[in-house]
Design a protein around this motif. Sequence first.
Motif, PDB file in Angstrom:
ATOM      1  N   PRO A   1       0.818  -1.206   0.000  1.00 46.96           N
ATOM      2  CA  PRO A   1       0.000   0.000   0.000  1.00 46.96           C
ATOM      3  C   PRO A   1       0.857   1.263   0.000  1.00 46.96           C
ATOM      4  CG  PRO A   1      -0.782  -1.571   1.637  1.00 46.96           C
ATOM      5  CD  PRO A   1       0.535  -2.077   1.144  1.00 46.96           C
ATOM      6  N   GLN A   2       0.435   2.230  -0.793  1.00 44.37           N
ATOM      7  CA  GLN A   2       1.144   3.499  -0.854  1.00 44.37           C
ATOM      8  C   GLN A   2       0.197   4.615  -0.437  1.00 44.37           C
ATOM      9  OE1 GLN A   2       3.403   4.284  -4.398  1.00 44.37           O
ATOM     10  NE2 GLN A   2       3.683   2.122  -4.828  1.00 44.37           N
ATOM     11  N   PRO A   3       0.667   5.600   0.307  1.00 44.20           N
ATOM     12  CA  PRO A   3      -0.192   6.706   0.700  1.00 44.20           C
ATOM     13  C   PRO A   3      -0.577   7.541  -0.518  1.00 44.20           C
ATOM     14  CG  PRO A   3       2.097   7.166   1.256  1.00 44.20           C
ATOM     15  CD  PRO A   3       2.044   5.743   0.797  1.00 44.20           C
ATOM     16  N   PRO A   4      -1.751   8.184  -0.487  1.00 47.02           N
ATOM     17  CA  PRO A   4      -2.169   9.013  -1.621  1.00 47.02           C
ATOM     18  C   PRO A   4      -1.108  10.022  -2.038  1.00 47.02           C
ATOM     19  CG  PRO A   4      -3.955   8.770  -0.045  1.00 47.02           C
ATOM     20  CD  PRO A   4      -2.744   8.163   0.587  1.00 47.02           C
ATOM     21  N   GLU A   5      -0.337  10.515  -1.076  1.00 49.34           N
ATOM     22  CA  GLU A   5       0.676  11.517  -1.376  1.00 49.34           C
ATOM     23  C   GLU A   5       1.682  11.006  -2.403  1.00 49.34           C
ATOM     24  OE1 GLU A   5       2.925  14.928  -1.448  1.00 49.34           O
ATOM     25  OE2 GLU A   5       0.926  14.620  -0.619  1.00 49.34           O
ATOM     26  N   ALA A   6       1.969   9.699  -2.384  1.00 50.34           N
ATOM     27  CA  ALA A   6       2.939   9.134  -3.321  1.00 50.34           C
ATOM     28  C   ALA A   6       2.456   9.280  -4.757  1.00 50.34           C
ATOM     29  CB  ALA A   6       3.182   7.655  -2.991  1.00 50.34           C
TER      30      ALA A   6
ATOM     31  N   GLY B   1      -1.564  21.547 -15.558  1.00 51.47           N
ATOM     32  CA  GLY B   1      -2.975  21.194 -15.623  1.00 51.47           C
ATOM     33  C   GLY B   1      -3.724  21.768 -14.439  1.00 51.47           C
ATOM     34  N   TRP B   2      -5.021  21.477 -14.382  1.00 52.66           N
ATOM     35  CA  TRP B   2      -5.881  22.060 -13.355  1.00 52.66           C
ATOM     36  C   TRP B   2      -6.584  20.942 -12.598  1.00 52.66           C
ATOM     37  CZ3 TRP B   2      -5.286  23.474 -18.355  1.00 52.66           C
ATOM     38  CH2 TRP B   2      -4.734  24.736 -18.595  1.00 52.66           C
ATOM     39  N   LEU B   3      -5.898  20.446 -11.573  1.00 51.02           N
ATOM     40  CA  LEU B   3      -6.442  19.373 -10.748  1.00 51.02           C
ATOM     41  C   LEU B   3      -5.868  19.545  -9.349  1.00 51.02           C
ATOM     42  CD1 LEU B   3      -8.232  16.746 -11.128  1.00 51.02           C
ATOM     43  CD2 LEU B   3      -6.078  15.484 -11.211  1.00 51.02           C
ATOM     44  N   SER B   4      -6.734  19.876  -8.385  1.00 56.97           N
ATOM     45  CA  SER B   4      -6.252  20.082  -7.018  1.00 56.97           C
ATOM     46  C   SER B   4      -5.884  18.751  -6.374  1.00 56.97           C
ATOM     47  CB  SER B   4      -7.330  20.768  -6.180  1.00 56.97           C
ATOM     48  OG  SER B   4      -8.417  19.884  -5.928  1.00 56.97           O
ATOM     49  N   ASP B   5      -5.134  18.817  -5.272  1.00 57.48           N
ATOM     50  CA  ASP B   5      -4.755  17.596  -4.562  1.00 57.48           C
ATOM     51  C   ASP B   5      -5.989  16.831  -4.084  1.00 57.48           C
ATOM     52  OD1 ASP B   5      -2.183  18.323  -5.004  1.00 57.48           O
ATOM     53  OD2 ASP B   5      -1.648  18.662  -2.899  1.00 57.48           O
ATOM     54  N   ALA B   6      -6.982  17.576  -3.597  1.00 58.48           N
ATOM     55  CA  ALA B   6      -8.200  16.930  -3.100  1.00 58.48           C
ATOM     56  C   ALA B   6      -8.944  16.245  -4.238  1.00 58.48           C
ATOM     57  CB  ALA B   6      -9.101  17.960  -2.421  1.00 58.48           C
ATOM     58  N   GLU B   7      -8.982  16.887  -5.407  1.00 59.18           N
ATOM     59  CA  GLU B   7      -9.639  16.271  -6.563  1.00 59.18           C
ATOM     60  C   GLU B   7      -8.881  15.025  -7.021  1.00 59.18           C
ATOM     61  OE1 GLU B   7     -11.526  20.356  -8.571  1.00 59.18           O
ATOM     62  OE2 GLU B   7      -9.540  19.621  -9.171  1.00 59.18           O
ATOM     63  N   ALA B   8      -7.551  15.113  -6.996  1.00 64.08           N
ATOM     64  CA  ALA B   8      -6.725  13.961  -7.385  1.00 64.08           C
ATOM     65  C   ALA B   8      -6.974  12.787  -6.446  1.00 64.08           C
ATOM     66  CB  ALA B   8      -5.252  14.355  -7.384  1.00 64.08           C
ATOM     67  N   ASN B   9      -7.068  13.088  -5.166  1.00 66.88           N
ATOM     68  CA  ASN B   9      -7.319  12.039  -4.178  1.00 66.88           C
ATOM     69  C   ASN B   9      -8.669  11.361  -4.437  1.00 66.88           C
ATOM     70  OD1 ASN B   9      -6.509  10.604  -1.783  1.00 66.88           O
ATOM     71  ND2 ASN B   9      -8.076  11.746  -0.677  1.00 66.88           N
ATOM     72  N   MET B  10      -9.664  12.168  -4.771  1.00 68.72           N
ATOM     73  CA  MET B  10     -10.988  11.627  -5.061  1.00 68.72           C
ATOM     74  C   MET B  10     -10.972  10.771  -6.329  1.00 68.72           C
ATOM     75  SD  MET B  10     -14.171  11.240  -4.359  1.00 68.72           S
ATOM     76  CE  MET B  10     -14.388  12.424  -3.037  1.00 68.72           C
ATOM     77  N   LEU B  11     -10.285  11.236  -7.358  1.00 70.18           N
ATOM     78  CA  LEU B  11     -10.197  10.479  -8.608  1.00 70.18           C
ATOM     79  C   LEU B  11      -9.570   9.108  -8.381  1.00 70.18           C
ATOM     80  CD1 LEU B  11      -9.114  12.835 -11.546  1.00 70.18           C
ATOM     81  CD2 LEU B  11     -11.252  11.592 -11.274  1.00 70.18           C
TER      82      LEU B  11
ATOM     83  N   LEU C   1     -14.868  18.996  -8.676  1.00 68.27           N
ATOM     84  CA  LEU C   1     -15.055  17.652  -9.218  1.00 68.27           C
ATOM     85  C   LEU C   1     -16.299  17.030  -8.590  1.00 68.27           C
ATOM     86  CD1 LEU C   1     -13.651  15.376 -10.993  1.00 68.27           C
ATOM     87  CD2 LEU C   1     -12.780  14.496  -8.813  1.00 68.27           C
ATOM     88  N   VAL C   2     -17.246  16.589  -9.422  1.00 72.98           N
ATOM     89  CA  VAL C   2     -18.450  15.929  -8.925  1.00 72.98           C
ATOM     90  C   VAL C   2     -18.450  14.485  -9.433  1.00 72.98           C
ATOM     91  CG1 VAL C   2     -19.868  16.723 -10.880  1.00 72.98           C
ATOM     92  CG2 VAL C   2     -20.973  16.042  -8.732  1.00 72.98           C
TER      93      VAL C   2
END
Length: 735
Positions: A532-537, A547-557, A722-723
Amino acid sequence: MPTYNRREFLPHAIRYFLRQAYQPKELIIIDDGESPVDDLIPEAENIRYIRLHSKITLGAKLNMACELARGEIIANWDDDDWYADRRLEYQVEALQNPKIQVCGINRLLYYDVRLNRAHEYIYPFDQRVWLIGSSLCYRKKFWLLHRFADINVGMDGLFVWSTTPDKVCVLPDSSIAVHMIHDRNVSPKKTEGAWWHPYQLDKLRETLGDDWECYQNGNLYHPQKPFWYLNEQPKREPAVKPLKNIYACLVHEELDCVIDLVKNLRYHDPVSPIILYNGGTNYSLLKSDFPFEKFGAVIYPNAVPLKWGYLHNFALKCMEFALANFEFDTFTIVDSDQLMVRSGYASFLAKSLASSTGIGMLSSNSERVLADNTVNRVAIQAYNEYELWKPLINSFPDGESKFVHWTFWPSSVFMVDAVRDLTRQFKENKLLQHIMSRTKIWATEEVILPTMVSMLGYEVINNPCSYDFVRFKTPVTTEDIKIAQQKNDIYWVHPVERKYNNQIRTLLREQGQSYTAGNGDIYVAHNMVPKPQPPEAFISKIRKIEGWLSDAEANMLMGIALKACKETENTHNIVEIGSYHGKATVLLASVVKTFNLNAKVNAIDTHDGKLGAEDAGLNIFPPSLSMFKNNIESARVSDKVNVIVDKSYNVKWEQPVTFLLIDGLHDYKNVSMDFGHFSQWVVPGGYVAFHDYADYFPGVKKFVGELLATGTYSKINTVDSLVILQKNILEKQSA
């Protein structure tokens, strides 16, 4: 364990259960025999005896036991069969692969207790996949959807055939069970059939071990004799903690032999990951259509050509890769001209090491090679350089007494703690780095690594696996194979010529039915679950991509992509509309690759530099295709991305979609066209994400609002712009 009039066999079946190495277990006995056998059942919290007053079918008894089972994994346990004490451990390990729902064996050992004869039943690999019912091990959730038929014979085949072959694991180690032929078999055994073969009685006796005597000369329990374990404590084997192994293989020539090696390892070891390091100059060697990942093999990225005799870098690079990506206990070196001859390797190591501590390495030679040695030329060169190494030797406690150690490289094994310390030393110890830049030692891997393990304070011990047929430049013969397969501590043979039609390779393939699992398909039962790797990795990997993607949006994706692929079956197409420089593409493909998902990211974009919304005026940027390709190449995920340069509604598409990401032009018309072209292919339960769902792009908000009003989709979550929507399962029913 359903039972009917098997009084003489029952005590042994219970004894085999009690001594299983796997500990969290219970035995449920359903008895509808002519007379009860409750006097044979020991008082134990994990044994339950249910007495029926009328006879029912075997399938009905199995279903009743499954209903009563408290565990989430169920194993069928025949009352007249012999089972090895590793059986449950072995099968539970195979079920750790989330793709596998049921496992068992179909190459079977039989003992005729009446005639004192042994047989082997070999189910053809070109037939529909089948497992013998007495070996079945499966998840209770699977049974709830696939109950046993209410019949006496054939319910095991129907049970296995109720699902798709990719969810069935045919285990290669048939020695976990021996099936008894006697006068009261429910299914008569016609041993003269084409699939039946004579088997060496001595070999079967070796498999049964001390239990052989239980089946000789009328030794089976008789009602007139007192039952031994009502008065004596049953002999229990000590529990052995399962061991996680990983293989590191240096390959450099003959793709067909690399594939042969991978299949050989996977056939005998269904759970240990395999790292392939291309040390040759043919950079395209491993860039083939062969599905290495399906066989539990990962290709080391950015491998460089190596020189014979200087292989320490191969080991260290693979060690670093293993530490970063997997959880393991042992790290086994496998040469490209080395093959495995029997199953159960990891379990054998686990039992051999169960009572040991402080071990760093399993070597062909645990003793120090002393300075007066005149035979080992590698060690002689190390002593010739003693003055060069002396400062490093003196920097370790008792370093002088640890110099020099040597091992024959194939089959060498390193423990994870030693792996961790070794890689740290070579990365951080400046003195060691200076010495390595000046040393003239050849076969560096054979002397420097074991010596460092010893100087680091670990014990170097003899490998419990025999080196009888792991030799230097002495080719393996067919007679060697015959002898090796008769000795329980021989797992490896080396060297085997790197030619696919080599006699030894051909022989081992034939014995392993071409390394198939009995269904004519590839063997896919591996535990290829990365560390397992943390989302930060993952997120840090894409921060530098424009590009235009926040950390929170990336985590959700990430979470939704993983969830989508885990929840849906055989529909692992991720479609991304609007890729630009590949920020989200790299993120999604990294999730697919890291978690070994059977998925592909289909990235659709015109890459013409036009961004924004048509109704608000487009922003013009430089064309992005070149930068997009560079980014997915640099992230080493291009093999997981299908690049489609076009408008979404021009793409011919006829495949189910697990996850759809809409991030193209953000006006109502284009969002509607992007979604409309793919909506019919989104599977029930699948997910759709809209990016830039915000007031500054009203067209996106309007379309999503109208889509939710139809009742076809439900909103799952919103983070930043992101929805996430999910297609309702009821869509499947109404269709």
